[in-house]
Motif scaffolding. Sequence first.
Motif, PDB file in Angstrom:
ATOM      1  N   GLY A 294       0.804  -1.216   0.000  1.00  0.00           N
ATOM      2  CA  GLY A 294       0.000   0.000   0.000  1.00  0.00           C
ATOM      3  C   GLY A 294       0.832   1.258   0.000  1.00  0.00           C
ATOM      4  O   GLY A 294       0.427   2.287   0.550  1.00  0.00           O
ATOM      5  N   GLN A 295       1.998   1.215  -0.682  1.00  0.00           N
ATOM      6  CA  GLN A 295       2.939   2.330  -0.592  1.00  0.00           C
ATOM      7  C   GLN A 295       3.219   3.028  -1.921  1.00  0.00           C
ATOM      8  O   GLN A 295       4.010   3.977  -1.960  1.00  0.00           O
ATOM      9  N   GLY A 296       2.579   2.612  -3.012  1.00  0.00           N
ATOM     10  CA  GLY A 296       2.870   3.244  -4.297  1.00  0.00           C
ATOM     11  C   GLY A 296       2.580   4.730  -4.306  1.00  0.00           C
ATOM     12  O   GLY A 296       3.451   5.555  -4.613  1.00  0.00           O
ATOM     13  N   GLY A 297       1.353   5.107  -3.946  1.00  0.00           N
ATOM     14  CA  GLY A 297       0.995   6.514  -3.899  1.00  0.00           C
ATOM     15  C   GLY A 297       1.767   7.267  -2.844  1.00  0.00           C
ATOM     16  O   GLY A 297       2.184   8.417  -3.046  1.00  0.00           O
ATOM     17  N   ALA A 298       1.971   6.623  -1.693  1.00  0.00           N
ATOM     18  CA  ALA A 298       2.694   7.267  -0.593  1.00  0.00           C
ATOM     19  C   ALA A 298       4.118   7.616  -0.987  1.00  0.00           C
ATOM     20  O   ALA A 298       4.633   8.698  -0.646  1.00  0.00           O
ATOM     21  N   GLN A 299       4.786   6.731  -1.730  1.00  0.00           N
ATOM     22  CA  GLN A 299       6.163   7.015  -2.127  1.00  0.00           C
ATOM     23  C   GLN A 299       6.228   8.139  -3.163  1.00  0.00           C
ATOM     24  O   GLN A 299       7.174   8.923  -3.188  1.00  0.00           O
ATOM     25  N   ALA A 300       5.228   8.237  -4.019  1.00  0.00           N
ATOM     26  CA  ALA A 300       5.169   9.361  -4.955  1.00  0.00           C
ATOM     27  C   ALA A 300       4.979  10.678  -4.210  1.00  0.00           C
ATOM     28  O   ALA A 300       5.574  11.707  -4.556  1.00  0.00           O
TER      29      ALA A 300
END
Length: 379
Positions: A294-300
Amino acid sequence: MKYTIVGAGIGGLATALAFERKGIDYHIFEKAPELSKVGAGIWLAPNALQVLERLGVLEEIKEKGNAIDRITLAKADLSPLSDNFQEHVKRAFGYSTIAIHRAELQKLLFKKIPAEKVSLGKGFTSFSELKDKSLQLTFDDRTEFFTEFMIAADGIHSSVRKQLFPQSKIRFSGQTCWRGVADTELEQEFVHRGMELWGDRIRFGISKIAKGKVYWFAVATDQANQKDERNLIKQKLLKMFARFHPLVGRLITATSEVTILRNDINDLEPLQQWHKGHICLIGDAGHATTPNMGQGGAQAIEDAYYLSHMIHAYPDQNPFLLFQQKRQRKVNAIVKQSWTTGKMAHWSYGQHLRDFLLKHIPKTIVEKKIMEVYQIEKP
């Protein structure tokens, strides 16, 4: 200095908003003629929320989304393998995870950007480097734009990356994912709970994202580039998950088949470099990860925070190099862990051993790992 952002997804919009806050001159281009309501849910973990709080949009996100205060990894019948209450996270940051519709988040960020700094319906096609290292960008309507620097936020299939690093490779995980939003409410015990149920090489995730809206995703081992017959998709999923907790079937049934999305689960083989000359890749364009953490958007969103700081704070140095040095180690670790987690979830053999280990991992170790991901360091 003029920065051009290609792509008005979550990463591109967060970067534009971060630039706005820092007084960095920019313009953002997006190929879609308008922002649509297409998409499903997204989890915003505390690392993303810390950035969004600094960007002044956290309160609106709280209003539009739903707090997740308990994260459960369970068997198909919903008996827990790992059950993490988020009190330690809330004590550390003031909030836990928020689940929200991706389109709502995108709309919320978009409305914070001055209209004159956004051009919709402009699909990037290519760039040329000029003698002074500045860039000439060409779009699909044959128009051109000149800029000093370009930030590529155009996703895993980035047209910028394909020209900048043609050797880059997208990796297929061997899994495909269906996503939907059910028009229903959850029982009270599930309202602030994010859940993922693991079966025999299939899994199902659940979280409420708004009043009367429940986001779900279904993952199965499959070949790449497969298609479904739209009128049979619900029947297929109901059969696939027939042995799961009845809640799963209820959510699938409560979802319109025309809104169910299917995408193969891919990531980007880690790049040694995210930048070259006056061009820098961010988000999925530079380090796409599978969604298992669940970290794709968070890393962006983290990228937006760190990149804007490097540009603002170090005008006499190469901000793209500083940005990569700050971010790459953490991002690569997340990409690797997410890939490994996805593979483990779909083991053909050793499922009982896997479940036993998940059930008996010490709570302190789990919490430490979570906090490492959620931590935002000072640039």
